[in-house]
Motif scaffolding. Sequence first.
Motif, PDB file in Angstrom:
ATOM      1  N   VAL A 175      49.218  22.487  39.392  1.00 53.11           N
ATOM      2  CA  VAL A 175      48.985  23.342  38.228  1.00 53.11           C
ATOM      3  C   VAL A 175      48.657  24.737  38.749  1.00 53.11           C
ATOM      4  N   LEU A 176      49.558  25.686  38.510  1.00 58.05           N
ATOM      5  CA  LEU A 176      49.444  27.039  39.062  1.00 58.05           C
ATOM      6  C   LEU A 176      48.822  27.973  38.031  1.00 58.05           C
ATOM      7  N   LEU A 177      47.716  28.604  38.414  1.00 57.46           N
ATOM      8  CA  LEU A 177      46.975  29.452  37.475  1.00 57.46           C
ATOM      9  C   LEU A 177      46.598  30.761  38.146  1.00 57.46           C
ATOM     10  N   SER A 178      46.703  31.847  37.381  1.00 62.30           N
ATOM     11  CA  SER A 178      46.316  33.172  37.867  1.00 62.30           C
ATOM     12  C   SER A 178      44.907  33.487  37.395  1.00 62.30           C
ATOM     13  N   PRO A 179      43.991  33.805  38.305  1.00 65.80           N
ATOM     14  CA  PRO A 179      42.635  34.188  37.896  1.00 65.80           C
ATOM     15  C   PRO A 179      42.627  35.614  37.343  1.00 65.80           C
ATOM     16  N   ARG A 180      43.044  35.738  36.108  1.00 65.04           N
ATOM     17  CA  ARG A 180      43.167  37.061  35.487  1.00 65.04           C
ATOM     18  C   ARG A 180      42.880  36.950  34.002  1.00 65.04           C
ATOM     19  N   ASP A 181      42.089  37.889  33.487  1.00 61.35           N
ATOM     20  CA  ASP A 181      41.808  37.980  32.058  1.00 61.35           C
ATOM     21  C   ASP A 181      42.288  39.346  31.573  1.00 61.35           C
ATOM     22  N   PRO A 182      43.417  39.412  30.849  1.00 60.70           N
ATOM     23  CA  PRO A 182      43.946  40.719  30.423  1.00 60.70           C
ATOM     24  C   PRO A 182      42.996  41.491  29.522  1.00 60.70           C
ATOM     25  N   ASP A 183      42.113  40.796  28.814  1.00 63.87           N
ATOM     26  CA  ASP A 183      41.164  41.494  27.942  1.00 63.87           C
ATOM     27  C   ASP A 183      40.118  42.261  28.741  1.00 63.87           C
ATOM     28  N   LEU A 184      39.933  41.899  30.009  1.00 61.26           N
ATOM     29  CA  LEU A 184      38.936  42.571  30.848  1.00 61.26           C
ATOM     30  C   LEU A 184      39.515  43.719  31.663  1.00 61.26           C
ATOM     31  N   THR A 185      40.831  43.929  31.594  1.00 57.16           N
ATOM     32  CA  THR A 185      41.425  45.022  32.364  1.00 57.16           C
ATOM     33  C   THR A 185      41.133  46.382  31.755  1.00 57.16           C
ATOM     34  N   LEU A 186      40.715  46.399  30.490  1.00 54.91           N
ATOM     35  CA  LEU A 186      40.382  47.642  29.778  1.00 54.91           C
ATOM     36  C   LEU A 186      41.567  48.610  29.751  1.00 54.91           C
TER      37      LEU A 186
END
Length: 423
Positions: A175-186
């Motif tokens: 299960v491949l997942l990116s540790p990224r939250d687009p809402d936190l990129t501002l």
Amino acid sequence: MAARFLSQVQVLAGPDQPLRHRDVLLDDGVLIGFDQAAASEAQHRGLVPLVAHDWLLAPALVDPHSTLEEPFAGRAETLASLVASAAAAGYGTVALLPRAGSWRDRPERLQLQAPDPFLLPLWGAFSRGGRGQELAPHGDLAAVGAIGLAEDGALPPLALLERGLRLAEAGPLPVLLSPRDPDLTLGGFVRESVEALRAGWPPDPVFSETLPLQSLLQLARALPDAPLRLANLSTAAGVALLRSSGLPLQASVCWWHLVADSGSLDPVAEGWRLEPSLGSPEDRHALIQALADGVLTAVAVHHLPLDAEERLLPLDQRRPGLAGHRHVLPALWQELVVQQGWAPAALWQRLCWGPARLLGLDEDRLEPGSRRWLLFDPAAASTLEAADPYASRAANQPFEGETVTGRVLAVGVLPELWRGPQV
């Protein structure tokens, strides 16, 4: 490719084999044999040996995740152009993420195939449409041959993620997942740093990676048997979190984050608009060290092609992404082997065998009969032109028109290709 007899070429046969100079016979993409067997057959055929002391023969490279949205009618890339360009760059395997015009979240949408022996494994979607609202049919995707499950460049809601992992309908598939939250990129698209401020680009705070990564690491501790894989780590802080966790997680890094950063990239060059965001010099150096230490285990191309019209949009209005398999091996050879002093075998661990393990595939080895090999000349200079018949159709490729050092001369999966000297 006509038969070629290589005299004393450097051979890297497998992950547990030393680099050795050997005589090799190649014919129509097939590795016919080594050493005395190769020399005898070459003499029988009346072949003139090619002096190849400085060339490298090694297994074809593996790209663990890239994107192809419109495989048959795409303006930026098609299946045929992707396979040709990746193969000519030395790749024998390109695993495609589920993002597509028809999202690969149903069994009937996992039907793409490439000509043998090129491998085109397909990631199935973790959630329907990559929206993070509802689980895709994991068991059905696994039943039709999905290489694993992946989400679209951001971490899905933790409740949905935990539910999918506990159900484990895809069994042991990764299960491949990116540790990224687009809402936190501002709204930023260059990692927060002094260099980004000087360049005037909107900054992306480091916590857009570290906060979701902390959640993933906690989940990995709670579910130690879950086959989690991390995609596209991009910051020094993220690498430090993974290192200190002590968890044996396989993790990838995009090749561009190893050769470019906000302190060295020309302000008008291609490569600023990425996902995850381009990092600082400190980020790049930390990623290289983590790759050397084995904290990061695979280098991904993460090819995401854009057409010429989309590339003309202002950076803050166009989609993030960078294209081009053909740049990866020459750029990383110069950065890691020439400048950092890596052994070729260490580079192949991250470009070939590590990505294969991340995908759950067997590691390629060179043996008589093999067609999954590449021949590389580290010293050959070439100019990257759009008119190259094996170039990607994508408009968002770096180094366009520049002269680079290092060139793939031949590949077994593309037997008609020969860029070496004529005998």
